[in-house]
Write a protein that holds these residues in place. Structure first.
Motif, PDB file in Angstrom:
ATOM      1  N   PRO A   1       0.813  -1.231   0.000  1.00 27.26           N
ATOM      2  CA  PRO A   1       0.000   0.000   0.000  1.00 27.26           C
ATOM      3  C   PRO A   1       0.837   1.267   0.000  1.00 27.26           C
ATOM      4  O   PRO A   1       0.471   2.258  -0.636  1.00 27.26           O
ATOM      5  N   GLY A   2       1.973   1.260   0.703  1.00 31.94           N
ATOM      6  CA  GLY A   2       2.831   2.447   0.697  1.00 31.94           C
ATOM      7  C   GLY A   2       3.403   2.710  -0.680  1.00 31.94           C
ATOM      8  O   GLY A   2       3.427   3.857  -1.153  1.00 31.94           O
ATOM      9  N   ALA A   3       3.869   1.638  -1.337  1.00 29.61           N
ATOM     10  CA  ALA A   3       4.379   1.797  -2.700  1.00 29.61           C
ATOM     11  C   ALA A   3       3.260   2.238  -3.642  1.00 29.61           C
ATOM     12  O   ALA A   3       3.482   3.030  -4.562  1.00 29.61           O
ATOM     13  N   ALA A   4       2.050   1.737  -3.399  1.00 29.93           N
ATOM     14  CA  ALA A   4       0.913   2.103  -4.241  1.00 29.93           C
ATOM     15  C   ALA A   4       0.544   3.571  -4.068  1.00 29.93           C
ATOM     16  O   ALA A   4       0.201   4.258  -5.039  1.00 29.93           O
TER      17      ALA A   4
ATOM     18  N   ALA B   1       9.522   7.889  -4.593  1.00 32.22           N
ATOM     19  CA  ALA B   1       8.196   7.958  -3.985  1.00 32.22           C
ATOM     20  C   ALA B   1       7.708   6.561  -3.592  1.00 32.22           C
ATOM     21  O   ALA B   1       7.197   6.356  -2.480  1.00 32.22           O
ATOM     22  N   MET B   2       7.883   5.587  -4.477  1.00 31.14           N
ATOM     23  CA  MET B   2       7.424   4.230  -4.186  1.00 31.14           C
ATOM     24  C   MET B   2       8.287   3.573  -3.125  1.00 31.14           C
ATOM     25  O   MET B   2       7.789   2.838  -2.271  1.00 31.14           O
TER      26      MET B   2
ATOM     27  N   VAL C   1      -3.577   0.883  -6.671  1.00 32.74           N
ATOM     28  CA  VAL C   1      -2.953   0.879  -7.997  1.00 32.74           C
ATOM     29  C   VAL C   1      -4.023   0.817  -9.086  1.00 32.74           C
ATOM     30  O   VAL C   1      -3.917   1.481 -10.127  1.00 32.74           O
ATOM     31  N   SER C   2      -5.075   0.034  -8.839  1.00 36.35           N
ATOM     32  CA  SER C   2      -6.117  -0.128  -9.850  1.00 36.35           C
ATOM     33  C   SER C   2      -6.915   1.150 -10.075  1.00 36.35           C
ATOM     34  O   SER C   2      -7.464   1.362 -11.157  1.00 36.35           O
TER      35      SER C   2
ATOM     36  N   HIS D   1       3.362  -4.551 -13.040  1.00 40.06           N
ATOM     37  CA  HIS D   1       4.689  -4.035 -12.714  1.00 40.06           C
ATOM     38  C   HIS D   1       4.886  -3.960 -11.202  1.00 40.06           C
ATOM     39  O   HIS D   1       5.946  -4.310 -10.678  1.00 40.06           O
ATOM     40  N   VAL D   2       3.866  -3.504 -10.485  1.00 42.77           N
ATOM     41  CA  VAL D   2       3.962  -3.388  -9.034  1.00 42.77           C
ATOM     42  C   VAL D   2       4.016  -4.764  -8.385  1.00 42.77           C
ATOM     43  O   VAL D   2       4.779  -4.995  -7.436  1.00 42.77           O
ATOM     44  N   LEU D   3       3.213  -5.704  -8.869  1.00 44.96           N
ATOM     45  CA  LEU D   3       3.143  -7.024  -8.247  1.00 44.96           C
ATOM     46  C   LEU D   3       4.347  -7.904  -8.583  1.00 44.96           C
ATOM     47  O   LEU D   3       4.810  -8.674  -7.743  1.00 44.96           O
TER      48      LEU D   3
END
Length: 290
Positions: free
Chosen positions: A56-59, A71-72, A117-118, A128-130
């Motif tokens: 969630p923080g990266a999102a 930022a991520m 993210v969605s 990419h995030v996952l």
């Protein structure tokens, strides 16, 4: 020369492959020793839970700045530390064990991160995030990964003694020293830092793979902690190199390819390892007779 074309040419001809290889080597040096201590402290699943907790923080970082490295990374660090602290607080003020509270928080974190993210991104951004994209690392990302790996090794050198003693006899450590709690907090911070490191290359779902699998491989070849560290780093580097080669010559994504190679090495070690492997237990070496 077929062997040259197969094993060396991808790295000699393409800069993105050399950058990816440098990245997985840095991840191996930083993450594999952490994985060994996670295994010895029976915290491997905690590492997996923390890998999901940073999402969630990266999102949020992605939501505010797009695919911005700092930022991520900053968001992932905050989320990881927050979940670790909250899980510890809940386990101390309630009857819920820390592993159960951590599982609850990481499931919430995973669902929240995917939702965030969605909201703004596409399915490609979510993938990419996952799962990350080690082949897309730029120089900035590589420098961050290398810096975090260096910091990890330096901090491990400082807290090495209490970590090793706690793995063997935590009660003895609490009796003779007060360094156990600070060393544990520092170690958990290193876990989060290296998960964020792996997140840049392998995504949140696979980041822990290059920490835990090499540690499992090393456990089947050595009973000495130093030996396990060396073998784990070597196994992580070999998995990264072979996974990149496999990805280059096939349609397998780079991140899953690296973890699949590590899984194959783990299965081979499980069967043939000299320190508790299946074959060694079925056919033990004969003892020397006096």
């Amino acid at each position: 020369m077929p062997m040259y074309d197969l094993l060396i040419a991808p790295f000699s001809e393409f800069e993105f492959m050399r950058r990816a290889l440098a990245g997985v080597v840095a991840l191996a040096f930083g993450g594999a020793p952490i994985g060994v201590f996670l295994m010895l402290r029976r915290m491997s699943l905690v590492g997996d839970a923390m890998a999901h907790a940073i999402l969630p923080g990266a999102a949020v970082g992605f939501l505010l700045s797009g695919l911005n490295l700092f930022a991520m990374t900053f968001g992932g660090l905050i989320a990881g530390f927050a979940v670790a602290i909250l899980a510890g607080v809940v386990s101390r003020v309630t009857e819920l064990k820390e592993d159960a509270s951590l599982a609850a928080f990481y499931l919430v974190s995973l669902a929240l991160g995917v939702t965030i993210v969605s909201i703004r991104g596409t399915n490609i951004d979510l993938l990419h995030v996952l799962f990350g994209n080690v082949l897309a690392m730029d120089d900035q990302t590589l420098l961050v990964i290398a810096f975090n790996a260096t910091v990890t090794l330096l901090v491990l050198a400082v807290i090495w003694r209490p970590l090793v003693i706690e793995c063997v006899d935590p009660l003895f450590l609490r009796t003779v020293s007060r360094t156990g709690a600070p060393a544990h907090l520092a170690f958990m911070a290193l876990v989060v830092v290296n998960l964020v490191n792996g997140f840049q290359a392998l995504g949140t779902l696979l980041a822990v793979g290059l920490m835990v699998l090499p540690a499992g491989i090393a456990r089947f070849w050595s009973r000495d902690i130093t030996g396990m560290m060396v073998i784990a780093v070597g196994a992580a580097m070999l998995s990264g190199y072979a996974g990149l080669v496999l990805s280059f010559h096939s349609k397998v994504p780079s991140g899953p390819a690296i973890i699949l190679v590590a899984a194959v090495l783990y299965l081979v070690s499980l069967l043939l390892g000299r320190a508790g492997g299946v074959m060694r237990q079925l056919f033990p070496a004969p003892h020397l007779e006096a």
